[in-house]
Design a protein around this motif. Sequence first.
Motif, mmCIF file in Angstrom:
data_model
loop_
_atom_site.group_PDB
_atom_site.id
_atom_site.type_symbol
_atom_site.label_atom_id
_atom_site.label_comp_id
_atom_site.label_asym_id
_atom_site.label_seq_id
_atom_site.Cartn_x
_atom_site.Cartn_y
_atom_site.Cartn_z
ATOM 1 N N ARG A 1 -6.986 -80.512 40.446
ATOM 2 C CA ARG A 1 -7.286 -79.198 41.006
ATOM 3 C C ARG A 1 -8.102 -78.341 40.049
ATOM 4 N NH1 ARG A 1 -5.223 -77.081 44.962
ATOM 5 N NH2 ARG A 1 -4.300 -78.437 46.510
ATOM 6 N N SER B 1 -10.002 -82.888 42.340
ATOM 7 C CA SER B 1 -9.028 -83.813 41.746
ATOM 8 C C SER B 1 -9.634 -85.199 41.726
ATOM 9 C CB SER B 1 -7.740 -83.856 42.564
ATOM 10 O OG SER B 1 -7.105 -82.599 42.559
ATOM 11 N N ASN C 1 -11.283 -76.954 43.491
ATOM 12 C CA ASN C 1 -10.078 -77.785 43.680
ATOM 13 C C ASN C 1 -10.334 -79.277 43.510
ATOM 14 O OD1 ASN C 1 -7.737 -76.262 44.121
ATOM 15 N ND2 ASN C 1 -8.646 -75.512 46.031
#
Lengths: 365, 365, 245, 245
Positions: free
Chosen positions: A23, A12, A10
């Motif tokens: 993500r 980012s 995940n």
Amino acid sequence: MRRSIVRLENISKHFSGREVLSRINLEIREGELLTLLGPSGAGKTTLMRIINLFTKPSEGKLYFRDREVTRLSGDALLEVRRSMVMVFQKPVMFSGSVFDNVAYGLRIRGYSRAEIERRVKEALRLVGLEGYEERNARTLSGGEAQRVAFARAVVIQPELLLLDEPTTSLDPISEARVHSIIRKIKELGISVVLTTHKQHEAIALGDRVAVLKDGKLQQVGTPQEVIYTPKTRFVAEFTGMVNIYDGVVEEVGSTHCTVRVGEVALMMHAFEASRGERICIGIRPEEVMLLRTDVPLNPRHKNVLTGVVSEISPQGSAMLRLRIASGGFEVSADVPRHVAEKMSIRKGGEVLFSLKTSCLRRLEE
Amino acid sequence: MRRSIVRLENISKHFSGREVLSRINLEIREGELLTLLGPSGAGKTTLMRIINLFTKPSEGKLYFRDREVTRLSGDALLEVRRSMVMVFQKPVMFSGSVFDNVAYGLRIRGYSRAEIERRVKEALRLVGLEGYEERNARTLSGGEAQRVAFARAVVIQPELLLLDEPTTSLDPISEARVHSIIRKIKELGISVVLTTHKQHEAIALGDRVAVLKDGKLQQVGTPQEVIYTPKTRFVAEFTGMVNIYDGVVEEVGSTHCTVRVGEVALMMHAFEASRGERICIGIRPEEVMLLRTDVPLNPRHKNVLTGVVSEISPQGSAMLRLRIASGGFEVSADVPRHVAEKMSIRKGGEVLFSLKTSCLRRLEE
Amino acid sequence: MEYLVEGILRAVTLILTLDPYVISVAKVQIIVSTSAVILASATAVPIAVLFSFRNFPFKNFLLTLINTGMGLPPVVVGLVVFVFFMRRGPLGFLDLVYTREIMVIAQYLLAFPIILGVSIAAINAVPKSIRETAYTLGARDREVALVVIKEAAFGIITGILAGAGRVFAEVGAILTVGGNIAYDIATPEGIIHVSKTRTLSTAIPLETSQGDIAAAIAFGLILLTITFILNLLVSFLRRRASIEA
Amino acid sequence: MEYLVEGILRAVTLILTLDPYVISVAKVQIIVSTSAVILASATAVPIAVLFSFRNFPFKNFLLTLINTGMGLPPVVVGLVVFVFFMRRGPLGFLDLVYTREIMVIAQYLLAFPIILGVSIAAINAVPKSIRETAYTLGARDREVALVVIKEAAFGIITGILAGAGRVFAEVGAILTVGGNIAYDIATPEGIIHVSKTRTLSTAIPLETSQGDIAAAIAFGLILLTITFILNLLVSFLRRRASIEA
């Protein structure tokens, strides 16, 4: 399943409000060569920099050999970073000799003089620059400097090698040489991540291909999966699926669906959808099948249409790309030269073609 | 035959003792798109600069519309140069708005305000940048700046447009957009010379392809000629003829010759040679023909060999490249995926293949 | 410490009450240095353009000379000007020693090579591709020159400001040729000093040695304000230029 | 004209005969300015490395301060030093006014910001990719700093030479704090002058105003030689650096 070296969970990354990566979930496995394919600005370099611990992700977790390394610093960071090396898109040389450059990583790791000399020699042999030791690194040509950068990275015997667009703006002969060096490096058991915007390179080199667009992972899979079962419209476009249509679902059956594109109704393998839904479908140009007009039509051919050839252009060396218009429905078809000759295809001529139900694929937007 | 716009007669160029161009003879014809294909350092840019009258050749003559222009200067040079425009590899923007940039060539030619506005608008539409007039040219992205550079060049309505590596380091989607702009420009009747190091680009865009290496013109011809009848070893290599062998002429007949490559004797179409002469021959990978082993051998197949598949890698999307070893003789063969599947080809498996006499080509060194 | 604070307060008072002596010294500085910078700009900028667009014999030699000029100690420049203009020197008949005119000449010689050098560098820093783009689009030499000057404008102005910075702050040359002269005028309010060739920069060492710390600080504050404004303009232009590029 | 030639000849004679006054003035200049440059280099270069490798509060403010320092008129720097060290100033108890020590302090303050500023610029001019290459190859901060200093070496030395150029040629500060003092010594050959705080640069305006053109020219020639050597070194380094790159 091979053990994982790096795992992104995940991940980012924002830069001044802009989301550069969004993500990302991705695993790099031991011994594999993963290619990261995407246009410029997709976030490929940022992803590499996160893996090499240059950039901290804004969100998400980064694992190296199942240990979380997202927020390491100091000696702990150094220890993890020393397991990998990145070769930048435009490699720079330290002032000094080629030997000094290649030896750098070994010297700071405190290797013995003899060991350093042995390893540098070996690394230079790997990249085809035997005997370059004493050359001034700043006087090398661009291609030579790049090979020294490869040697400088490999000499450390990293577990993971990160190659950022190593062949951008190389001519095909230099590119082929770089490809062969990369294959040799892989044979040494080093895992490799390579970014590229060249479809053919991602496919030719990668054990797996990860397609990135606007910071989002579009698809990860074998080269064949990415080419033949692209998940999104973007992957399809980027890997050369030039025939992409917007259509409306007309019928939903148990084995087949029918989709209307303009005036044409196309039969496809069944998929989950409701009548009247707008969807996007694609077909690769080499899967458009030209049919002979001098023999009776085989009933197993579906989606048979007639059209007029409006354009013929060479597609690589072996193929011709035909632009075929069937009323308002247009399609590009790649046909081997010898087939086109045998069928005496010419501009303005009429052709019969079929779109196999299994080759029509639904794409996400 | 179309009228010539530019003709180079025995053009050579030395820079500080190094010969960058050597006895180039080349004609650019009205309305054609000529691609100049070669690796970096081949002299492509120098050739473009000579045509655009930036660089004076060391030897030879340059003609523009049959008038010698080799040593022009002052107003005469200006007049000829104003018939053409070059777009550099890395276009720079003048400070000011996009409008200012595109209008520049028209302003210095003294066009009326209304005419300038009309033409700028049209040129921006051509490159897909309608409404960009008031934008600051220095804030454009790289791709946008390049399209403004195209507009700035085309707006002048030159007779000849020189494009220096317009797609180097572009991703495939941007490249496709540039190709489509170039095709539109060609439709306006403007002749184009485009340099590239990408084989596929030279072939897809060019009416004719000129291959340049180390300042020497290797071959000029249609894309098909360059691919299927390469004159030199270099052209063959650069256009993807990966199977190239050194051999010795064994027999010279009236219809066929035999050439020994290692332990294999290959039959070729007849050519002028003497027995024992060392020559170089090549065959394209897609012309290696795999034969079925379950049917009797057709006697028209020549040069039939058995071999073992040592490597399989994807070649683009539609093909697989097989590396086949037949004793000491090795060959790469490109086979469509579906054919390979049908013949259940696998690594380590045995295959039967044929090299057609007409596909074996003699190459100059 | 109190003495220092007192000195600063008296200095500010001198400035705010427009003390005739302080004003006349500042006026000489501004008149002389501004004249020198204007004259140097008017001659150096066109020559810089010429240098970048024309080749001529001894060009490299002249460039070396300009560079040497940029590095020459102002006091030596002042000395050279002095010996040329002194009464028994070759230009002595002009009778310019210890006048504002000779101060302008000396400072002109200080500003000129800097403005020329920086302008040439600014013009040369305009990418060659800008010129070639203009040429390929059909421009004449004159039109190309205009394009290049436009692109180099920030750099040229920076050069002019650098020249100004050099001459406003400089002591050696102006002291040598100007002589740091002030004279007295009798007024109803008493005798006051008026500067003939005394400038802010030359007045400071004089006043400190004569113990008038307040006057020295007043001169220092004015000088500082001038150089501060010049520096502000330079950094403003730098920022503009980096946004443009 | 003859007068000028005669002056030059007498100046050369003064230098070649090692005239005690000329020598003592040159010695003061060299001792003071060299000390200032050495001290400034020893403090500025390590700080420059720190600046480029560490982030800390007020860093940008300090950078602005350095830039301001580079542009400060020397005469103002001299004035500030003077008011701090004058008898009734905060550091007056040290009794340094009109000594060589205070001259070193003033010139140190002139050289320091230039050497620091140029060194920071030189280190920042080393491509970021050099640092990142060292880091990705497994280097620690200290090792990366060494790589960067090696790459920036030419630039740092250029900065030191620029600092030297500024202090050797400068008049305002050294005149303000040093006072331009020489005294007399009686010798068997007669009375001769010896410099206490008089330097080449401050002596020139004095000698011209006193009409001793030959001495002024002698000082000018020595000063010119020194700055010429400094410039030569700078342009040599520039050439080396451009070959390296």
